[in-house]
Scaffold this active site. Structure first.
Site, PDB file in Angstrom:
ATOM      1  N   CYS A 154      36.231  62.343  55.996  1.00 39.18           N
ATOM      2  CA  CYS A 154      35.215  62.050  57.013  1.00 39.18           C
ATOM      3  C   CYS A 154      34.625  63.296  57.682  1.00 39.18           C
ATOM      4  O   CYS A 154      33.431  63.331  57.998  1.00 39.18           O
ATOM      5  CB  CYS A 154      35.774  61.089  58.059  1.00 39.18           C
ATOM      6  SG  CYS A 154      37.473  61.429  58.533  1.00 39.18           S
ATOM      7  N   HIS A 247      33.311  62.441  64.858  1.00 35.29           N
ATOM      8  CA  HIS A 247      33.900  63.778  64.721  1.00 35.29           C
ATOM      9  C   HIS A 247      32.838  64.830  65.039  1.00 35.29           C
ATOM     10  O   HIS A 247      31.764  64.850  64.429  1.00 35.29           O
ATOM     11  CB  HIS A 247      34.390  64.008  63.283  1.00 35.29           C
ATOM     12  CG  HIS A 247      35.552  63.157  62.872  1.00 35.29           C
ATOM     13  ND1 HIS A 247      36.280  62.384  63.740  1.00 35.29           N
ATOM     14  CD2 HIS A 247      36.143  62.992  61.645  1.00 35.29           C
ATOM     15  CE1 HIS A 247      37.249  61.763  63.081  1.00 35.29           C
ATOM     16  NE2 HIS A 247      37.187  62.113  61.806  1.00 35.29           N
TER      17      HIS A 247
HETATM   18  P1  NAP Z   1      44.897  52.161  58.253  1.00 36.77           P
HETATM   19  O1  NAP Z   1      44.227  51.658  59.488  1.00 36.77           O
HETATM   20  O2  NAP Z   1      46.302  52.629  58.354  1.00 36.77           O
HETATM   21  O3  NAP Z   1      44.806  50.988  57.115  1.00 36.77           O
HETATM   22  C1  NAP Z   1      45.517  51.052  55.903  1.00 36.77           C
HETATM   23  C2  NAP Z   1      45.303  49.792  55.076  1.00 36.77           C
HETATM   24  O4  NAP Z   1      46.088  49.917  53.872  1.00 36.77           O
HETATM   25  C3  NAP Z   1      45.749  48.493  55.761  1.00 36.77           C
HETATM   26  O5  NAP Z   1      44.853  47.444  55.424  1.00 36.77           O
HETATM   27  C4  NAP Z   1      47.110  48.225  55.140  1.00 36.77           C
HETATM   28  O6  NAP Z   1      47.476  46.837  55.114  1.00 36.77           O
HETATM   29  C5  NAP Z   1      46.865  48.712  53.717  1.00 36.77           C
HETATM   30  N1  NAP Z   1      48.139  48.966  53.034  1.00 36.77           N
HETATM   31  C6  NAP Z   1      49.165  49.753  53.441  1.00 36.77           C
HETATM   32  N2  NAP Z   1      50.182  49.688  52.541  1.00 36.77           N
HETATM   33  C7  NAP Z   1      49.782  48.851  51.542  1.00 36.77           C
HETATM   34  C8  NAP Z   1      50.374  48.373  50.351  1.00 36.77           C
HETATM   35  N3  NAP Z   1      51.619  48.738  49.981  1.00 36.77           N
HETATM   36  N4  NAP Z   1      49.661  47.518  49.569  1.00 36.77           N
HETATM   37  C9  NAP Z   1      48.413  47.119  49.923  1.00 36.77           C
HETATM   38  N5  NAP Z   1      47.798  47.535  51.062  1.00 36.77           N
HETATM   39  C10 NAP Z   1      48.474  48.390  51.859  1.00 36.77           C
HETATM   40  O7  NAP Z   1      44.087  53.381  57.612  1.00 36.77           O
HETATM   41  P2  NAP Z   1      42.498  53.704  57.676  1.00 36.77           P
HETATM   42  O8  NAP Z   1      42.201  54.661  58.767  1.00 36.77           O
HETATM   43  O9  NAP Z   1      41.758  52.418  57.633  1.00 36.77           O
HETATM   44  O10 NAP Z   1      42.282  54.536  56.341  1.00 36.77           O
HETATM   45  C11 NAP Z   1      42.234  53.907  55.068  1.00 36.77           C
HETATM   46  C12 NAP Z   1      41.937  54.951  53.997  1.00 36.77           C
HETATM   47  O11 NAP Z   1      40.665  55.533  54.244  1.00 36.77           O
HETATM   48  C13 NAP Z   1      42.936  56.103  53.993  1.00 36.77           C
HETATM   49  O12 NAP Z   1      43.155  56.504  52.660  1.00 36.77           O
HETATM   50  C14 NAP Z   1      42.240  57.172  54.815  1.00 36.77           C
HETATM   51  O13 NAP Z   1      42.669  58.479  54.502  1.00 36.77           O
HETATM   52  C15 NAP Z   1      40.776  56.954  54.415  1.00 36.77           C
HETATM   53  N6  NAP Z   1      39.770  57.359  55.407  1.00 36.77           N
HETATM   54  C16 NAP Z   1      39.858  56.995  56.709  1.00 36.77           C
HETATM   55  C17 NAP Z   1      38.845  57.368  57.608  1.00 36.77           C
HETATM   56  C18 NAP Z   1      38.866  56.999  59.072  1.00 36.77           C
HETATM   57  O14 NAP Z   1      37.965  57.461  59.820  1.00 36.77           O
HETATM   58  N7  NAP Z   1      39.810  56.199  59.557  1.00 36.77           N
HETATM   59  C19 NAP Z   1      37.738  58.087  57.148  1.00 36.77           C
HETATM   60  C20 NAP Z   1      37.672  58.435  55.794  1.00 36.77           C
HETATM   61  C21 NAP Z   1      38.680  58.048  54.946  1.00 36.77           C
HETATM   62  P3  NAP Z   1      48.459  46.167  56.237  1.00 36.77           P
HETATM   63  O15 NAP Z   1      47.622  45.969  57.472  1.00 36.77           O
HETATM   64  O16 NAP Z   1      48.866  44.899  55.607  1.00 36.77           O
HETATM   65  O17 NAP Z   1      49.579  47.135  56.457  1.00 36.77           O
END
Ligand code: NAP
Length: 364
Positions: A154, A247
């Site tokens: 991001c 950011h």
């Molecule tokens: P998050 O809020 O922690 O969400 C993670 C998701 O992954 C949840 O839906 C979770 O499901 C699921 N998950 C975890 N373990 C799993 C498993 N074993 N099998 C299937 N699903 C599983 O993280 P996030 O911030 O949304 O980020 C998601 C991705 O995008 C990451 O790779 C991150 O690096 C990337 N990213 C994030 C941002 C940002 O601004 N936040 C920006 C760019 C990229 P449950 O709810 O069931 O645990």
């Protein structure tokens, strides 16, 4: 008039990025959410119960009632968006690609793989040709048409959108960037309140390495099916600050050929993206917005410009060490994640890489 839409699934639908997908896809003219998946903790439950909803609007009723599935192929979908945690994204995304699904991912796992596009439509739309080198099969040589396309980190998105016009106009040799990154970038529940409130955390694991490496691929040149990385050196320092979304990045640049502050401002103002003519539904009116008021941009006021897809620039001035410095602001969960991924998918439709899988028509 009846119009066919693509059925889309969301992997990691309950997380911060997954929820933003639900928001940005609501009412989308080309895409319709037909499947949601998350971990086994959430599978089998209605979405409204499984997701700790942090969006600013209500969950769309048809999504709220959908049952969350396990993240395994067999989805009622033409393509999948992934907001999976990177600890599991590698295996799950590969399984979907092998099963024939296009996967549009936010996770870091495949970003730097040679045959996987790391894509910002306004920056490097031609890099989608890498898809043609991908071969996902079950080991029997029979590929079913699946592929993976990724979004950058991001913070990288904001940096690269700001650098593109400068690389084109003057060449960029060196970059120093210091970030102030929002809490939503850490996902949900993310950073604990006792660490975040009234505080700054001067470390985000892996972030500085991604900011140094990913721009070189994004700004690289596709030649004979290979991306030759751009030759620029980037030094990044990344900090977590108690801001909800957006950011902020303080950027100093050394150019390959001389450029004054007014030249730089003009380059930002005059920049026209190669996708302007494509008329993609999510494309913002302008990729870059330049503020002359020295108090701007600010995350709370400007992160959502262009429905969160415009990158804001301000405070362009001489740099006493390199050549010119300025600030850039990017909405991390929209341009930096879900919104950017949806724009990637729209570009793939325009370029003919996204096809509807065999199915009955979904009518709009
Ligand atoms: P998050 O809020 O922690 O969400 C993670 C998701 O992954 C949840 O839906 C979770 O499901 C699921 N998950 C975890 N373990 C799993 C498993 N074993 N099998 C299937 N699903 C599983 O993280 P996030 O911030 O949304 O980020 C998601 C991705 O995008 C990451 O790779 C991150 O690096 C990337 N990213 C994030 C941002 C940002 O601004 N936040 C920006 C760019 C990229 P449950 O709810 O069931 O645990």
């Amino acid at each position: 008039m009846e119009q066919q839409r693509f059925r889309v699934g969301i992997l990691g639908a309950t997380g911060a990025v997954g929820q933003k997908f639900v928001e940005v896809l609501e009412g989308h003219p080309w895409f319709e959410i037909t499947a949601l998946a998350a971990s086994e903790r959430s599978a089998g439950r209605p979405y409204a119960e499984a997701a700790n909803w942090i969006g600013s609007s209500e969950i769309p009723p048809h999504v709220a009632a959908m049952e969350v599935q396990e993240a395994e192929p067999g989805f009622n979908a033409d393509l999948v968006f992934s907001g999976l945690d990177s600890s599991v994204a590698g295996e799950i995304e590969a399984a979907f690609a092998r099963a024939g699904y296009p996967v549009i991912s936010n996770a870091r796992n495949y970003r730097m793989q040679d045959d996987v596009p790391l894509l910002i439509p306004e920056i490097n739309p031609d890099h989608t040709r890498l898809i043609e080198r991908q071969q996902w099969d079950e080991g029997n040589g029979e590929a079913r048409g699946g592929f993976i396309v990724t979004n950058p980190n991001c913070s990288t998105v904001g940096l690269v959108c700001a650098l593109r016009p400068l690389v084109d106009a003057f060449g960029v040799a060196q970059v120093q960037v210091t970030t102030m990154q929002a809490l939503s970038g850490a996902g949900y529940p993310g950073v604990s309140s006792l660490d975040a409130l009234g505080n700054v955390v001067p470390y985000i694991g892996g972030e500085e390495e991604k900011m140094a490496a990913e721009p070189r691929k994004l700004l690289g040149t596709l030649r004979d099916g290979v991306v030759e990385p751009a030759a620029l050196a980037i030094s990044a320092q990344c900090n977590r600050v108690p801001v909800l979304d957006g950011h902020m990045e303080c950027i100093s640049v050394k150019f390959a050929s001389p450029a004054a502050v007014e030249d730089v401002r003009r380059a930002f103002l005059d920049y026209r993206s190669p996708i302007d003519a494509y008329d993609l539904p999510s494309a913002p009116p302008r990729l870059l917005h330049v503020f002359d008021d020295p108090r701007f941009p600010q995350p709370r006021r400007h992160a959502s410009l262009g429905r969160g897809l415009t990158v804001s620039i301000g405070r362009i001035r001489p740099c006493e060490v390199l050549d010119v410095k300025f600030v850039a602001l990017v909405h991390n969960t929209v341009r930096g994640a879900a919104g950017g991924a949806v724009l990637n998918a729209e570009l793939l439709v325009h370029q003919g890489y996204l096809k509807k899988r065999q199915r009955a028509a979904v009518s709009a």
